[in-house]
Write a protein that holds these residues in place. Structure first.
Motif, PDB file in Angstrom:
ATOM      1  N   UNK A   1    -103.819 -19.034 -14.266  1.00  0.00           N
ATOM      2  CA  UNK A   1    -103.931 -17.651 -14.729  1.00  0.00           C
ATOM      3  C   UNK A   1    -104.356 -16.771 -13.567  1.00  0.00           C
ATOM      4  N   UNK A   2    -104.196 -15.476 -13.742  1.00  0.00           N
ATOM      5  CA  UNK A   2    -104.620 -14.535 -12.705  1.00  0.00           C
ATOM      6  C   UNK A   2    -106.097 -14.741 -12.397  1.00  0.00           C
ATOM      7  N   UNK A   3    -106.453 -14.696 -11.140  1.00  0.00           N
ATOM      8  CA  UNK A   3    -107.822 -14.787 -10.637  1.00  0.00           C
ATOM      9  C   UNK A   3    -108.430 -16.182 -10.762  1.00  0.00           C
ATOM     10  N   UNK A   4    -107.623 -17.209 -11.045  1.00  0.00           N
ATOM     11  CA  UNK A   4    -108.115 -18.586 -11.056  1.00  0.00           C
ATOM     12  C   UNK A   4    -107.781 -19.206  -9.708  1.00  0.00           C
ATOM     13  N   UNK A   5    -108.795 -19.744  -9.052  1.00  0.00           N
ATOM     14  CA  UNK A   5    -108.647 -20.315  -7.717  1.00  0.00           C
ATOM     15  C   UNK A   5    -109.140 -21.755  -7.706  1.00  0.00           C
ATOM     16  N   UNK A   6    -108.558 -22.574  -6.845  1.00  0.00           N
ATOM     17  CA  UNK A   6    -109.026 -23.944  -6.658  1.00  0.00           C
ATOM     18  C   UNK A   6    -110.266 -23.883  -5.784  1.00  0.00           C
ATOM     19  N   UNK A   7    -111.370 -24.489  -6.256  1.00  0.00           N
ATOM     20  CA  UNK A   7    -112.614 -24.452  -5.478  1.00  0.00           C
ATOM     21  C   UNK A   7    -112.920 -25.788  -4.815  1.00  0.00           C
ATOM     22  N   UNK A   8    -112.159 -26.840  -5.145  1.00  0.00           N
ATOM     23  CA  UNK A   8    -112.392 -28.128  -4.499  1.00  0.00           C
ATOM     24  C   UNK A   8    -111.626 -29.234  -5.194  1.00  0.00           C
ATOM     25  N   UNK A   9    -111.595 -30.414  -4.559  1.00  0.00           N
ATOM     26  CA  UNK A   9    -110.932 -31.588  -5.133  1.00  0.00           C
ATOM     27  C   UNK A   9    -111.654 -32.835  -4.647  1.00  0.00           C
ATOM     28  N   UNK A  10    -111.685 -33.852  -5.517  1.00  0.00           N
ATOM     29  CA  UNK A  10    -112.370 -35.094  -5.184  1.00  0.00           C
ATOM     30  C   UNK A  10    -111.600 -36.266  -5.786  1.00  0.00           C
ATOM     31  N   UNK A  11    -111.459 -37.340  -5.005  1.00  0.00           N
ATOM     32  CA  UNK A  11    -110.825 -38.568  -5.474  1.00  0.00           C
ATOM     33  C   UNK A  11    -111.907 -39.633  -5.580  1.00  0.00           C
ATOM     34  N   UNK A  12    -112.126 -40.120  -6.798  1.00  0.00           N
ATOM     35  CA  UNK A  12    -113.182 -41.111  -7.020  1.00  0.00           C
ATOM     36  C   UNK A  12    -112.772 -42.038  -8.159  1.00  0.00           C
ATOM     37  N   UNK A  13    -112.842 -43.335  -7.919  1.00  0.00           N
ATOM     38  CA  UNK A  13    -112.531 -44.347  -8.932  1.00  0.00           C
ATOM     39  C   UNK A  13    -111.142 -44.179  -9.544  1.00  0.00           C
ATOM     40  N   UNK A  14    -110.168 -43.790  -8.735  1.00  0.00           N
ATOM     41  CA  UNK A  14    -108.798 -43.647  -9.219  1.00  0.00           C
ATOM     42  C   UNK A  14    -108.525 -42.366  -9.985  1.00  0.00           C
ATOM     43  N   UNK A  15    -109.492 -41.442 -10.003  1.00  0.00           N
ATOM     44  CA  UNK A  15    -109.324 -40.160 -10.679  1.00  0.00           C
ATOM     45  C   UNK A  15    -109.408 -39.032  -9.662  1.00  0.00           C
ATOM     46  N   UNK A  16    -108.393 -38.182  -9.650  1.00  0.00           N
ATOM     47  CA  UNK A  16    -108.382 -36.999  -8.800  1.00  0.00           C
ATOM     48  C   UNK A  16    -108.871 -35.834  -9.652  1.00  0.00           C
ATOM     49  N   UNK A  17    -110.010 -35.246  -9.271  1.00  0.00           N
ATOM     50  CA  UNK A  17    -110.581 -34.130 -10.015  1.00  0.00           C
ATOM     51  C   UNK A  17    -110.453 -32.869  -9.179  1.00  0.00           C
ATOM     52  N   UNK A  18    -109.794 -31.865  -9.755  1.00  0.00           N
ATOM     53  CA  UNK A  18    -109.575 -30.583  -9.090  1.00  0.00           C
ATOM     54  C   UNK A  18    -110.420 -29.543  -9.807  1.00  0.00           C
ATOM     55  N   UNK A  19    -111.328 -28.906  -9.082  1.00  0.00           N
ATOM     56  CA  UNK A  19    -112.215 -27.900  -9.665  1.00  0.00           C
ATOM     57  C   UNK A  19    -111.593 -26.520  -9.507  1.00  0.00           C
ATOM     58  N   UNK A  20    -111.667 -25.740 -10.584  1.00  0.00           N
ATOM     59  CA  UNK A  20    -111.105 -24.389 -10.601  1.00  0.00           C
ATOM     60  C   UNK A  20    -112.166 -23.408 -11.059  1.00  0.00           C
TER      61      UNK A  20
END
Length: 150
Positions: free
Chosen positions: A105-124
């Motif tokens: 959506x408008x004004x939503x930005x990716x603030x980080x990403x982490x790969x841990x235990x086979x899960x990729x977590x993308x923070x927005x």
């Protein structure tokens, strides 16, 4: 089965939703093309904070790529070719190449990403500019722009 949705009635009574048709079309096409791999979750983690978690078992950081362009987050995975020959009796862990797209959506930005235990977590995070935040409009008040012109 591809669906066609007529959004003409929406356009008659709303302003600024011209991207809606293309968003719906893109979402329907990408869901059919991806075949559900890899599985993912989208979670609300706080006010204006979200996380997308993809199950990418068997992938290393160097085999994953994240890009944001024109409001679309794209996650790609390409497994490096293994030099050793392996013989499986059963192979249930998929390590095939994939591409997953998420419309932001408008004004939503990716603030980080982490790969841990086979899960990729993308923070927005959604950061609404000050000019876009709700404000009270005074009735019968003079505009500061009018005062400057007089």
């Amino acid at each position: 089965m591809l669906m066609n949705i007529d959004l003409t009635p929406l356009y008659r009574s709303s302003v600024g939703f011209d991207r809606l048709a293309s968003l719906l079309d893109t979402a329907l096409r990408s869901e059919q093309a991806s075949g559900g791999y890899p599985p993912y979750n989208i979670e609300i983690t706080g006010e204006n904070r979200y996380e997308i978690t993809l199950a990418v078992a068997g992938f290393e950081e160097s085999e994953l790529e994240l890009n944001v362009e024109k409001g679309v987050l794209t996650v790609r995975g390409r497994k490096a070719e293994s030099q050793e020959e392996r013989r499986f009796l059963h192979q249930g862990i998929a390590t095939r190449t994939f591409e997953r797209k998420f419309n932001l959506a408008d004004h939503v930005e990716v603030s980080g990403a982490e790969l841990k235990n086979g899960l990729l977590t993308i923070s927005l995070i959604r950061e609404i500019p000050e000019a876009m935040k709700p404000r009270r409009i005074q009735i019968n008040g003079k505009s500061s722009a009018l005062e400057h012109n007089q």
